[in-house]
Write a protein that holds these residues in place. Sequence first.
Motif, mmCIF file in Angstrom:
data_model
loop_
_atom_site.group_PDB
_atom_site.id
_atom_site.type_symbol
_atom_site.label_atom_id
_atom_site.label_comp_id
_atom_site.label_asym_id
_atom_site.label_seq_id
_atom_site.Cartn_x
_atom_site.Cartn_y
_atom_site.Cartn_z
ATOM 1 N N ASN A 75 1.048 -1.136 -0.065
ATOM 2 C CA ASN A 75 0.019 0.070 0.009
ATOM 3 C C ASN A 75 0.859 1.263 0.068
ATOM 4 O O ASN A 75 0.591 2.272 -0.641
ATOM 5 C CB ASN A 75 -1.048 -0.110 1.085
ATOM 6 N N LEU A 76 2.070 1.390 0.726
ATOM 7 C CA LEU A 76 2.828 2.261 0.762
ATOM 8 C C LEU A 76 3.500 2.790 -0.552
ATOM 9 O O LEU A 76 3.378 3.739 -1.041
ATOM 10 C CB LEU A 76 4.006 2.142 1.885
ATOM 11 N N GLN A 77 3.942 1.608 -1.127
ATOM 12 C CA GLN A 77 4.373 1.554 -2.635
ATOM 13 C C GLN A 77 3.597 2.186 -3.640
ATOM 14 O O GLN A 77 3.922 3.199 -4.476
ATOM 15 C CB GLN A 77 4.998 0.444 -3.205
ATOM 16 N N SER A 78 2.342 1.782 -3.276
ATOM 17 C CA SER A 78 1.330 2.247 -4.033
ATOM 18 C C SER A 78 0.989 3.849 -4.027
ATOM 19 O O SER A 78 0.623 4.565 -5.059
ATOM 20 C CB SER A 78 0.021 1.609 -4.097
ATOM 21 N N SER A 79 1.079 4.116 -2.853
ATOM 22 C CA SER A 79 0.684 5.455 -2.369
ATOM 23 C C SER A 79 1.660 6.451 -3.103
ATOM 24 O O SER A 79 1.612 7.670 -3.366
ATOM 25 C CB SER A 79 0.308 5.684 -0.950
ATOM 26 N N LEU A 80 2.987 6.012 -3.066
ATOM 27 C CA LEU A 80 4.044 6.740 -3.415
ATOM 28 C C LEU A 80 4.293 6.578 -4.985
ATOM 29 O O LEU A 80 5.126 7.326 -5.356
ATOM 30 C CB LEU A 80 5.345 6.269 -2.736
ATOM 31 N N ILE A 111 12.411 8.913 -6.265
ATOM 32 C CA ILE A 111 12.311 8.782 -4.648
ATOM 33 C C ILE A 111 11.309 7.802 -4.120
ATOM 34 O O ILE A 111 11.556 7.307 -3.093
ATOM 35 C CB ILE A 111 12.123 10.464 -4.263
ATOM 36 N N GLY A 112 10.249 7.610 -4.470
ATOM 37 C CA GLY A 112 9.130 6.978 -4.086
ATOM 38 C C GLY A 112 9.530 5.335 -4.116
ATOM 39 O O GLY A 112 9.462 4.849 -3.281
ATOM 40 N N LEU A 179 5.637 9.663 5.213
ATOM 41 C CA LEU A 179 6.731 9.197 3.855
ATOM 42 C C LEU A 179 6.291 9.677 2.911
ATOM 43 O O LEU A 179 7.094 10.146 1.880
ATOM 44 C CB LEU A 179 6.814 7.507 3.866
ATOM 45 N N ILE A 180 4.940 10.000 2.532
ATOM 46 C CA ILE A 180 4.618 10.930 1.251
ATOM 47 C C ILE A 180 4.946 12.378 1.539
ATOM 48 O O ILE A 180 5.451 12.939 0.561
ATOM 49 C CB ILE A 180 3.075 11.024 1.401
#
Length: 473
Positions: A75-80, A111-112, A179-180
């Motif tokens: 989810n973090l990777q998708s958000s970034l 960066i993401g 992180l975003i």
Amino acid sequence: MEYRIIIEDSSLRLGSRIDIETTTFRAVDSQKKQQWELPVGVYRAKDIVRETSALLEAVCLQLGDSAAAESLLRNLQSSLGVSGREAVLPLALIASGDETKRPFLEQAQQIGNTLSSWAREYYLEKSAWLMYGEKALLQLVHRSQCDNHRWTPEVVSILMGPMGSPEIMQLFNEYLHQLILLRDALMPFENWEEVPIMIVEGDQAKGLRFIEPARNRFLTELMVKQMPHKEVVRFAQSFLSPDLSMVGYGFQYRLGMVLPAAIGKPITATKSLLCWHPAHLLPYEKDGGTDSVVFDYAEGDYYSVTRSWISSRTSEQQNNNEASFQNEIDIVPEANEHGRVILKMRLSDGNYDYCVDVGQAMRGHRYIYRPEQIHVSAESTAWPARSAWIEHSASDILGVTGLAAFDDDGVHYISVGGNPLVVWALLGKLFPLNVVVIIDEQADEVEAPHLAGNKLRGLILLNGSYSRQVVTR
């Protein structure tokens, strides 16, 4: 100790080197940690990812499900990401075909991806568990405002399932959001992994939320407008030196200097990004002394600057005595009034010393054309063949008062004798109208160049030939 940037056999002197130590000062007993915070200290991006790992580890421990980490990290990777349902900043939709936005799209992707990789690395190492202990993470809470970040269906099932709770949801929301914010804050910097970030007491205990107002302004400009350089600098200042109120093309603050990334790079360098340098051009006292300063343009509007008109006759008279420029340039502060500093490039041909405003050189770089950017159409005006070009020496241009302009139409060709630093100096002296930079043997490819930019004057071809750059930090 001098700070230099080396490009092949040329050297750009840029003040004095400073040493930056990344240090975290913990004001609380880590074993009694109950509220998440970012301790006071100096961080780089990877350090902040390490600190935020406590939020993810607390979520998994409080869920009692370590297997949930994989879904949360996806989810973090998708958000970034820059596209897709969960992407917070869907730049791919608007930036891929826009030259001014494309560098920020590439930055956001790089960066993401790197932040996601580091997040996985720190979770697998259980860095927060080793630092704070299991009991502290089980008790960790954080009141996180809703930021409308989308969750994947798997994460919805986990956090809203029987083991989830509003408290756990808020911990995960804060993890995503920090992180975003980190990704967005670092987008302006070409060397983003090196940028030191100072966290002080007060509101910054909430991590990076202090940059939200400036971030909102920056992203609005990025998404719906042509991004002006000044807005990129404004955002960087709000993040690194919020005490500065004026905005120029760069600045010096406690932890170094921020300048356009093109300084000390090939002429083909990006026009949009910034670069952090571990150096100071002005003295900076730890116990007060010189405050942070803004590097500003000598002239706010280049249209109002005095123009010196150069004719083909002047060129014919002087070209026989072409000067050989030294391979060193100093960048020095010339004026400092109320925190506004004017920087000058100083270079010499052995006979004369020349000074050029660094701000105007950076402005000139943003306005140049390259042959691949000139779109030939049926309506384009063809220029004379190479045999009819009017040649000028670099000293013709650098020695004039104000900005150099040409009183003859046609093609004006300026060679720099292979010295990359002279190219930058010329960009600070040429009136930025129809300036095309050619590299290596591209002159042979533009035997009949077509009109670029404004049709009121002739075309200026600037030979920017030199090889790859090597930066010494």
